[in-house]
Design an enzyme around this catalytic site. Structure first.
Site, PDB file in Angstrom:
ATOM      1  CB  CYS A 114      -0.908   0.017   1.229  1.00  0.00           C
ATOM      2  SG  CYS A 114      -1.839  -1.490   1.424  1.00  0.00           S
ATOM      3  CG  HIS A 254      -2.929   3.855   3.193  1.00  0.00           C
ATOM      4  ND1 HIS A 254      -3.576   3.699   1.985  1.00  0.00           N
ATOM      5  CD2 HIS A 254      -2.881   2.619   3.754  1.00  0.00           C
ATOM      6  CE1 HIS A 254      -3.904   2.425   1.834  1.00  0.00           C
ATOM      7  NE2 HIS A 254      -3.506   1.748   2.898  1.00  0.00           N
ATOM      8  CG  ASN A 284      -6.762  -0.217   2.030  1.00  0.00           C
ATOM      9  OD1 ASN A 284      -6.107   0.281   1.123  1.00  0.00           O
ATOM     10  ND2 ASN A 284      -6.211  -0.829   3.060  1.00  0.00           N
TER      11      ASN A 284
END
Ligand code: UT7
Length: 331
Positions: A114, A254, A284
């Protein structure tokens, strides 16, 4: 050569049309809108159509970023595709994007889970700062839905698909990337893992039957790592840039879980209106999450010239990455 830096000179996003809501998921697995909203802050996420993939979504975002920067594909000196869900093991998705936009330059994939997009910001900007390139295209795109087990409620409610792209361009060192941090702790490699399909465990009938071609995550342990990392990394990059915490104008974290973002907000004692959040609408999206949030923050009028921006990502690896950037272009 005069000291120089790299700034974001163009930006664009693409999300698939199909929306998967918490109500839809209630009909698919044993979950509830109430559980998903209170535990993660997510209300809906986008799911790629049958003809879409990481490269096709990345190309759409890249075309918008090029247009905003006033450039053609042939003006780009390097293409970096930042993703944990590339089209293929090989060739690199970066090469597919390079060909589609008509660039005649190097291209590669960067995989840091990520954190890939923020890792890419550092790699691309440092290559520009060193004088090697003038314009770097960085694409953060993910098709996580292809790696979700939609019978596993502990993962499938969390992730979504999408893409964001930026053009990094050389600038005076008063603007652009002022400080950065790249981190990794490979001891946590099994906490989020796609166990089969690579060289360690090639795909077989047995791995497919066991569902080992899907994402497996020890959510609770990742949550602890994430809450420790997000705020502390933001503190360190701001300090390296010579900024006090209240000199950060916009924080782009994030977008994994609203509770992780709120923990960072408390630690940084930052008003929530300086922190951009869109996890409620996209879930996400891994490497796409920071650029999707950054572009929406620009569109909302939150990011302006001469502001101090901090971006931090964390996840698979385990990895984390932070950038402190002085915004240098009119929006
Ligand atoms: O991109 C970076 C990588 N990923 C992340 O940052 C994710 C980090 N982790 C998280 O965001 C959170 O840990 C989750 C949202 C994944 C889970 O929240 P949690 O508060 O840590 O819940 P938990 O894993 O401790 O599970 C609590 C309970 C369990 O039931 P029992 O054992 O207490 O009876 C789970 O079985 O919630 C249950 N559960 C669910 N219930 C309804 C797990 N998933 C679901 C679900 N719906 N979708």
């Amino acid at each position: 050569m005069k000291p120089r830096s790299a700034q974001i000179a163009g930006w664009g996003t693409y999300v698939p049309e199909r929306v998967l809501t918490n109500a839809d998921l209630e009909r698919m697995v044993d979950t509830s809108d109430e559980w998903i909203t209170t535990r993660s802050g997510i209300r809906e996420r986008r799911i790629a159509g049958p003809d879409e993939s990481t490269s096709t979504m990345g190309i759409r975002a890249a075309e918008k970023a090029l247009c905003r920067a006033g450039l053609k594909g042939s003006d780009i000196d390097l293409v970096i595709s930042a993703s944990a869900t590339p089209d293929y093991m090989f060739p690199a998705t970066g090469c597919l994007i390079q060909d589609a936009i008509g660039a005649k330059c190097g291209a590669f994939d960067l995989e840091a889970g990520c954190s890939s997009f923020v890792y890419g910001l550092v790699v691309g900007s440092q290559m520009i700062a060193a004088g090697g390139y003038e314009n770097v295209l960085l694409v953060g795109a993910e098709t996580l839905s292809r790696f979700m087990d939609y019978t596993d409620r502990s993962t499938c409610v969390l992730f979504g698909d999408g893409a964001g792209a930026v053009v990094l361009r050389a600038c005076d060192d008063a603007y652009g990337v002022q400080a950065f941090e790249l981190g990794a702790d490979g001891a946590g490699c099994e906490l989020i893992i796609l166990p089969a399909g690579g060289s360690a465990r090639p795909a077989t009938e047995e791995t497919v039957r066991a569902g080992d071609h899907y994402v497996h995550m020890a959510g609770n342990q990742v949550f602890k790592f994430a809450t420790m990392t997000l705020g502390s990394c933001a503190e360190r990059v701001a300090s390296k840039a010579g900024w006090k915490l209240d000199e950060i104008d916009v924080f782009i974290p994030h977008q994994a879980n609203l509770r992780i973002i709120e923990a960072a907000q408390k630690r940084l004692e930052m008003p929530m209106d300086k922190i951009f959040v869109n996890v409620d609408r996209y879930g996400n999206t891994s490497s796409a999450s920071v650029p999707l949030a950054m572009v929406e923050a620009i569109d909302a009028g939150l990011i302006r010239k001469d502001q101090n921006i901090v971006m931090v990502a964390f996840g698979v690896g385990l990895t984390w990455a932070g950038v402190a950037m002085r915004w240098g272009v009119d929006v």
